[in-house]
Design an enzyme around this catalytic site. Structure first.
Site, short mmCIF file in Angstrom:
data_model
loop_
_atom_site.label_atom_id
_atom_site.label_comp_id
_atom_site.label_asym_id
_atom_site.label_seq_id
_atom_site.Cartn_x
_atom_site.Cartn_y
_atom_site.Cartn_z
N ASN A 154 0.94 -1.32 0.16
CA ASN A 154 0.23 0.00 -0.15
C ASN A 154 1.08 1.45 0.16
O ASN A 154 1.84 1.27 0.81
CB ASN A 154 -0.57 0.32 1.66
N ASN A 173 -7.06 10.19 -0.57
CA ASN A 173 -7.04 9.14 -1.15
C ASN A 173 -6.00 9.27 -2.51
O ASN A 173 -5.90 10.74 -2.80
CB ASN A 173 -8.16 8.48 -1.27
N CYS A 180 -5.94 6.07 7.83
CA CYS A 180 -5.04 5.09 6.87
C CYS A 180 -4.37 4.20 7.91
O CYS A 180 -3.02 4.65 7.93
CB CYS A 180 -5.10 5.35 5.57
N ASN A 198 -2.31 1.54 7.07
CA ASN A 198 -1.10 1.05 6.80
C ASN A 198 0.06 2.86 6.10
O ASN A 198 1.04 3.01 6.84
CB ASN A 198 -0.91 0.84 4.81
N ASN A 257 -15.26 0.66 2.07
CA ASN A 257 -14.20 -0.09 1.63
C ASN A 257 -14.59 -1.24 1.73
O ASN A 257 -15.03 -1.44 2.24
CB ASN A 257 -13.07 -0.10 2.70
N GLU A 310 -10.09 -0.68 -2.27
CA GLU A 310 -10.49 1.08 -1.67
C GLU A 310 -11.24 1.75 -1.78
O GLU A 310 -10.81 2.39 -3.21
CB GLU A 310 -8.86 1.14 -1.32
N ARG A 311 -12.24 2.46 -1.11
CA ARG A 311 -12.97 3.64 -1.56
C ARG A 311 -12.02 4.71 -1.91
O ARG A 311 -11.00 5.52 -1.63
CB ARG A 311 -13.12 3.88 -0.67
N CYS A 340 -4.97 -3.00 3.17
CA CYS A 340 -5.18 -2.45 3.45
C CYS A 340 -5.24 -1.89 4.82
O CYS A 340 -6.16 -3.36 5.03
CB CYS A 340 -6.98 -1.95 3.04
N GLY A 341 -5.28 -1.35 5.78
CA GLY A 341 -4.15 -1.87 6.90
C GLY A 341 -5.89 -1.38 7.78
O GLY A 341 -6.53 -2.23 9.00
N THR A 342 -6.20 -0.03 7.58
CA THR A 342 -7.80 -0.37 8.79
C THR A 342 -8.79 -1.35 8.44
O THR A 342 -9.90 -2.15 8.87
CB THR A 342 -8.19 0.86 8.21
#
Ligand SMILES: N[C@@H](CCC[C@H](N)C(=O)O)C(=O)O
Length: 258
Positions: free
Chosen positions: A15, A66, A75, A77, A171, A189-190, A199-201
């Site tokens: 990411n 983004n 975010c 990551n 997402n 991802e949005r 995507c960390g979250t």
């Protein structure tokens, strides 16, 4: 007059982010400029752009955009990458605290990997056999078979643009347990409007849904860009002491004319 800026490029399990030291507040926060810097053909290329700014109460402030140029929610990551960047800038020695759009975060660097404390999660909404929760950013979690061959772009794009989510966006994570202790997660991802390598979250959201109701406090997570680990304590639907751990690396630095 031409404005030249210095940037750094970071990635956390693939990411990737343009990282800018904006402690002098000179960076123009313009949607079209940010979108162009993130463009993989006409700019530097990244899933997002992050500004490191000063904060009165913590070591620094994270401002996240983004790749579509819009400021967005947390975010995970990117949070790990900005911690590595702050360490590179000598802002802290081993442990740090910083402020992001979703509040205060603690972080530490252990043997080269970055551990980031995420906000508490108190609600997991069930939608048929799927789940919705907010780990700093909104996430939809769907368990699927053979996630490696799953049509992530097609199905993620369809869910993200469905009537329920179209306006705010969401997402979309597709998850397959690969053992009792490990899940494989792929995310649409949005704001990137595509699948990213990690995507960390989203990994955090998927891990919490996997851990829910189990007598476990950690799970390994495989993503297209590598491996992460999530730790969490649970009490019913509430999760606290949530940590996201994994690599975060500087890839290159440069100067670019805006
Ligand atoms: N890549 C991210 C999530 C970034 C925010 C997301 N695109 C959104 O707008 O919600 C992560 O690592 O968490």
């Amino acid at each position: 007059m031409q404005n030249t800026i210095e940037f750094f490029k970071y990635q956390g399990t693939g990411n990737d982010f343009v990282m800018i030291d904006n402690r002098d507040l000179q960076f123009p926060k313009d949607r079209a400029i940010i979108e162009k810097l993130c463009d993989r053909r006409f700019g530097i290329g990244a899933d997002g752009l992050i500004l490191l700014e000063n904060d009165d109460a913590t070591d620094f402030k994270m401002v996240y955009y983004n790749s579509d140029g819009n400021e967005s929610t947390m975010c995970g990551n990117g949070g790990r990458c900005i911690v590595a960047f702050a360490y590179f800038l000598d802002i802290f020695e081993d442990k740090t605290t910083f402020i992001a759009i979703d509040g205060l975060h603690e972080a530490e660097i252990v043997n080269g990997t970055v551990k980031l404390k995420m906000g508490d999660v108190n609600t997991i909404i069930s939608r048929d056999e799927n789940f919705e929760l907010n780990t700093g950013s909104p996430h939809f979690v769907k368990f699927v078979n053979e996630v490696e061959n799953y049509a992530v772009y097609k199905n993620g794009n369809e869910i993200r643009n469905s009537a329920t989510y179209k306006d705010e966006g969401i997402n979309v994570n597709f998850v397959e347990p690969i053992s009792e202790d490990e899940i494989f997660v792929r995310t649409y991802e949005r704001g990137v409007e595509d699948e990213t390598f990690s995507c960390g979250t989203g990994v955090t959201a998927s891990a919490l849904v996997f851990l829910k109701g189990k007598n476990k406090v950690e799970v390994d997570v495989k993503v297209l860009g590598g491996n992460l680990k999530v730790y969490a304590e649970q009490d019913g639907d509430s999760f606290r002491n949530i940590w996201l751990e994994g690599p975060a690396k500087q890839v290159f630095k440069g100067k670019i004319d805006l």
